[in-house]
Design an enzyme around this catalytic site. Sequence first.
Site, PDB file in Angstrom:
ATOM      1  N   VAL A  84       0.857  -1.196   0.000  1.00  0.00           N
ATOM      2  CA  VAL A  84       0.000   0.000   0.000  1.00  0.00           C
ATOM      3  C   VAL A  84       0.888   1.239   0.000  1.00  0.00           C
ATOM      4  O   VAL A  84       1.877   1.324   0.733  1.00  0.00           O
ATOM      5  CB  VAL A  84      -0.934  -0.003   1.231  1.00  0.00           C
ATOM      6  N   LYS A  85       0.521   2.192  -0.875  1.00  0.00           N
ATOM      7  CA  LYS A  85       1.305   3.426  -0.982  1.00  0.00           C
ATOM      8  C   LYS A  85       0.537   4.541  -0.286  1.00  0.00           C
ATOM      9  O   LYS A  85      -0.634   4.783  -0.585  1.00  0.00           O
ATOM     10  CB  LYS A  85       1.450   3.736  -2.477  1.00  0.00           C
ATOM     11  N   THR A  86       1.195   5.219   0.663  1.00  0.00           N
ATOM     12  CA  THR A  86       0.561   6.359   1.333  1.00  0.00           C
ATOM     13  C   THR A  86       1.465   7.581   1.166  1.00  0.00           C
ATOM     14  O   THR A  86       2.688   7.442   1.056  1.00  0.00           O
ATOM     15  CB  THR A  86       0.340   6.093   2.846  1.00  0.00           C
TER      16      THR A  86
END
Length: 204
Positions: A84-86
């Site tokens: 997951v990219k935040t």
Amino acid sequence: MKIFLDTADLAEIRRASEAGLIDGITTNPSLIAQVAGDADPRGIFLSICEAVDGPVSAEVVALDGEGMVREGYKLAKIHDNIVVKTPLTEHGLRACRSLRAEGIRVNVTLCFSAVQAILAAKAGATYISPFVGRMDDVGQSGMGLVEEIRSVYDEYGIETEVLAASLRHPRHVHEAMLIGADCATLPPKVLYQLLKHPLTDRGL
Ligand code: G3P
């Protein structure tokens, strides 16, 4: 150094993966929008994960921490390859911390300083993505940033992997490799530029 392809184009992903040239994929909402049309992005992520044996970064679009965590859980359920990219904001780091507590890998993106990079590491980021080309665009040294993060992480024994992003040409990749970036993500055009050398062509 691991090489990731920065695209959501399945044909490009399959081509590079079948040739054994890449270790994973990074995407962002703009890249997904280019290929999604009316399709559900989750189907696109699933197809990408099935085409590559490695991490596939999928970015959240919510701006608040709770929304990012909700989206992050949904993305992570699509396939074990999903990372997951935040974004590197307070909410993004809060989400990173929560997702990491559940064993979900996180790529913290939009990093433009070494102090941001150390905060991402404290939040448990699996990868930190400094944007080299975008730093160069505003007259600052993108590769200098990668070098600073490498040296700070080494100094403090931080295990977050340095993922050099926004790479625009082969020289960027070459320099990231010499600095000791753990990973570099590049668009398909740059990947195939890496293969080319006039003396190879003449030798043929
Ligand atoms: O890896 C980040 C990338 O998608 C952004 O690249 O060229 O738009 O700065 P660029």
